[in-house]
Design an enzyme around this catalytic site. Structure first.
Site, short mmCIF file in Angstrom:
data_model
loop_
_atom_site.label_atom_id
_atom_site.label_comp_id
_atom_site.label_asym_id
_atom_site.label_seq_id
_atom_site.Cartn_x
_atom_site.Cartn_y
_atom_site.Cartn_z
N GLU A 103 0.75 -1.21 -0.20
CA GLU A 103 -0.06 0.09 0.07
C GLU A 103 0.85 1.25 0.09
O GLU A 103 1.84 1.37 0.75
CB GLU A 103 -0.79 0.06 1.20
CG GLU A 103 -1.79 1.21 1.09
CD GLU A 103 -2.77 1.28 2.53
OE1 GLU A 103 -3.57 2.16 2.59
OE2 GLU A 103 -2.53 0.31 3.40
N ARG B 65 5.05 -12.31 9.66
CA ARG B 65 5.98 -11.35 9.27
C ARG B 65 7.20 -11.23 9.88
O ARG B 65 7.67 -11.65 10.74
CB ARG B 65 4.78 -9.84 9.66
CG ARG B 65 4.89 -9.72 11.15
CD ARG B 65 3.66 -8.59 11.34
NE ARG B 65 4.00 -7.55 10.65
CZ ARG B 65 3.44 -6.47 10.41
NH1 ARG B 65 1.92 -6.50 10.59
NH2 ARG B 65 3.70 -5.47 9.78
N LYS C 98 4.10 1.26 10.03
CA LYS C 98 4.15 2.33 8.88
C LYS C 98 3.76 3.66 9.76
O LYS C 98 4.06 4.69 9.62
CB LYS C 98 3.60 2.18 7.92
CG LYS C 98 4.46 1.42 6.95
CD LYS C 98 4.07 1.78 5.38
CE LYS C 98 3.01 0.58 4.88
NZ LYS C 98 2.75 0.46 3.58
#
Length: 678
Positions: A35, A262, A272
């Site tokens: 994204e 992850r 983020k």
């Protein structure tokens, strides 16, 4: 020695099973779907290396798809940065795609869902909708809008699209099951109103698809065979499949979602949103601040694509979330730079040294090897004169037997130059040493072939000629956070753990003149200090060097009181040293070394090399007499010895004898490691 069979990670095993069950290999297609709402970080590198690595392994295309469904947070700057990072890592995508390319198709499918009674417009507040969802143990409550007639839903949805309503007035929801044990299946949102221009489509749309709706359908449009997501999307898989069921054409390939853990890194944050907070609060200078875990930050600090790819390979692909210790990442960059970085000399904290018996006004050019690990790296010239700078910490007026650097009456070698002996010092009114006076054995010049040049002394110092030195700024970096998991505390925010000493700026370092021509991508080892690279803020009149990483891991020595819970969560090469010394850990790992292969063998080797940073020669030497049949232990000792030699340990007869025995051993692994030291 028989070659070990290749070890597959569980994702590769899934693909192999699909191929064995009839999936044509030419239908394999992968994607990396960021994204564009921030810069990529080291966690994203795991997904990049996984997807593009699979593409290389199976000769299959890999799409780069931007999931750009939220114009409130996404910018073209992030798109450009992401593309730059992927290319820098050495990967090339097959097709550049955007979810926004499919907005019309997603809208058309949503219309079909409404017509089939499988979607409806809801005019409740987000709070009311959330409350009606129920809990994991109690069913939800149906929305009062759930049975709105199809025609009315279509009319309102079209007005939503045309921008006739404010954000938050209406949403479009899928009609699935308000009693499902999976909360995500309780009539999830498909569309919401966002009255903001999109960085690609401008003001064409006023409604934007939710991630879950756009993601799987985009995979389907692109005919992605394996949609690889991180573990937090495992509960989304049921919804992913439900959405596909509504539009799937059996003549086409159906994507399969599978999840992997992850990548979390100790002493940093990977969200983020939190990284953005660091930028916005000016805790760091920007997304590419060298203390940030972003790929652009690591690049600016001096990390290489090869080191990040190696880190991803050694860390592996897992089914369970965990924390990888940052020391493993630092190990990977040390390994890479040791092979490629040019050796130079620089002095960070200078004190003047005068060689009293060296002729005044005399200058000579000495020859310095660029990289002893690379026979083809060549050499460069280093100017030498009577007055030099050395590191202040490399001299003690009074020192014990274990101080092997310069003292009064003690001999050391100046790198590539002469053996010197400390004689006297000059002090200022406050008692601070301003000059060190010494004498040199002028027959002992390195490489001259004289008998004096062959003399062994215990210490070697780096230096720069004062007359020829260039002045530079040096930026030294430490961990950005003082806590291993700064965002894991319920009672404290992650910002409370910011390390106030994570950046130390040395305004006046002195470097050999060879560095005047340094370029941005050049990598250097400042001998005995660490690895450095030129910063983008540098100019010909003001050189600035960033310290990438030290020659050894000093963090473990600074953190003696590691919390037990931190050690449990970290995949740390030094894990457990609170109970067992580094040398004992090496012996433990080495015992099983010859029984390992593939990734396990590579991981064991990496662990031993990392642990060796905290081993002394006094601990290692007794193991030189390890029985011949204990091959694994002897390999471990050989690896540790290599680390000490690279760190400046002088060779002696015992070392040479141990290496020679390794060279003559029948075990190929041992002989291979010994050959590297020969």
């Amino acid at each position: 020695m028989k070659e070990a069979p290749e070890s597959l990670n569980f994702i590769e095993q899934i693909i192999e099973e699909d191929l064995a069950n009839g999936l044509p290999q030419e239908q394999l297609r992968f994607r990396f779907p960021p994204e564009p709402n921030g810069y990529l970080h080291i966690g994203h590198a795991a997904s990049i290396c996984l997807n593009f690595g699979l593409g290389e392994r199976y000769n299959a295309p890999v799409n780069l798809r931007f999931d750009d469904t939220n114009p409130a947070k996404e910018e073209q700057e992030y798109v450009d940065a992401i593309k730059n990072d992927i290319e820098w890592l050495g990967f090339q995508w097959a097709t550049e795609c955007y979810s926004s390319d499919y907005f019309q198709q997603l809208y058309d499918w949503a219309i079909e869902l409404i017509k089939q009674g499988k979607a409806y417009v809801d005019g409740q507040s987000s709070e009311a909708i959330a409350e009606q969802k129920g809990t994991p143990t109690t069913p939800g409550t149906a929305s009062p809008f759930r049975d709105t007639p199809v025609e009315e839903n279509l009319a309102i949805f079209e007005k939503m699209k045309n921008g006739e309503y404010e954000a938050g007035t209406y949403v479009l929801r899928a009609k699935i099951d308000m009693a499902s044990p999976n909360m995500l299946m309780r009539d999830p949102l498909l569309y919401r109103i966002i009255n903001k221009a999109h960085h690609r489509t401008g003001n064409e749309w006023c409604i934007y698809p939710m991630y879950d709706w756009a993601h799987g359908e985009s995979d389907y449009i692109e005919q992605i065979s394996h949609s690889l997501c991180t573990l937090e999307f495992k509960s989304h898989r049921e919804l992913y499949d439900w959405f596909l069921d509504q539009i799937y054409d059996k003549s086409k390939l159906r994507p399969k979602q599978r999840e992997f853990a992850r990548r979390n890194l100790s002493y940093t944050v990977m969200s983020k949103r939190k990284l953005l907070e660091l930028v916005q609060t000016k805790t760091v200078s920007g997304w590419d601040d060298p203390r940030m875990p972003t790929i652009s930050g690591l690049r600016r600090r001096g990390y290489t694509p090869a080191s990040i790819r190696k880190f991803s390979e050694v860390s592996g692909i897992s089914k369970r979330d965990g924390v990888t210790d940052v020391s493993l990442l630092e190990f990977c960059i040390r390994e890479d730079l040791n092979k490629t970085a040019t050796r130079v000399m620089g002095v960070i904290d200078p004190v003047k040294l005068v060689i009293t018996n060296y002729p005044e006004g005399k200058e000579e050019l000495l020859i310095a090897e660029n990289n002893p690990e690379d026979a083809d790296s060549g050499t460069h010239e280093v100017p030498f004169s009577r007055e030099l700078y050395i590191e202040r910490e490399d001299f003690k007026e009074d020192a014990g037997n274990k101080f092997f650097r310069l003292t009064i009456g003690n001999e050391v070698r100046l790198k590539n130059a002469y053996i010197i002996k400390g004689e006297t010092v000059v002090k200022d009114a406050d008692g601070n040493i301003t000059e060190i006076h010494c004498t040199a054995d002028l027959d002992s010049k390195s490489g001259s072939g004289t008998e004096a040049s062959m003399r062994k002394v215990k210490g070697t110092l780096h230096w720069v000629s004062i007359k020829h030195a260039i002045k530079a700024e040096v930026r030294e970096y430490d961990r950005l956070f003082l806590d291993e998991a700064p965002d894991s505390h319920e009672e404290k925010g992650f910002m409370e753990f910011v390390n106030p000493n994570s950046l130390n700026i040395v305004k006046e370092a002195y470097l050999e003149p060879y560095l005047m021509n340094a370029q941005l991508d050049d990598k250097y080892q400042f001998q005995r200090l660490g690895y450095f690279t030129l910063d983008k803020d540098s100019s010909p009149s003001h050189l600035i060097f960033n310290k990438t990483v030290g020659l050894k891991d000093t963090w473990a020595k600074q953190q003696p009181d590691n919390k037990p819970q931190q050690q449990k969560t970290a995949k740390n090469p030094n894990q457990g040293q609170g109970q067992r010394s580094a040398i004992n850990e090496i012996q433990k790992i080495a015992k099983k070394y010859t029984n390992l292969s593939g990734d396990k063998l590579e991981a064991a080797r990496a662990n031993i090399l990392e642990l060796s940073e905290n081993v002394t020669y006094e601990e290692l030497e007794p193991l030189f007499n390890t029985a011949a049949k204990k091959v694994g232990t002897r390999i471990g000792v050989t690896l540790a010895l290599g680390v000490l030699l690279k760190g400046g340990l002088d060779r002696n007869e015992q070392i040479d004898e141990f290496i020679q025995k390794g060279l003559e051993d029948k075990n190929e692994l041992l002989a291979k490691e010994a050959k590297k030291l020969a």
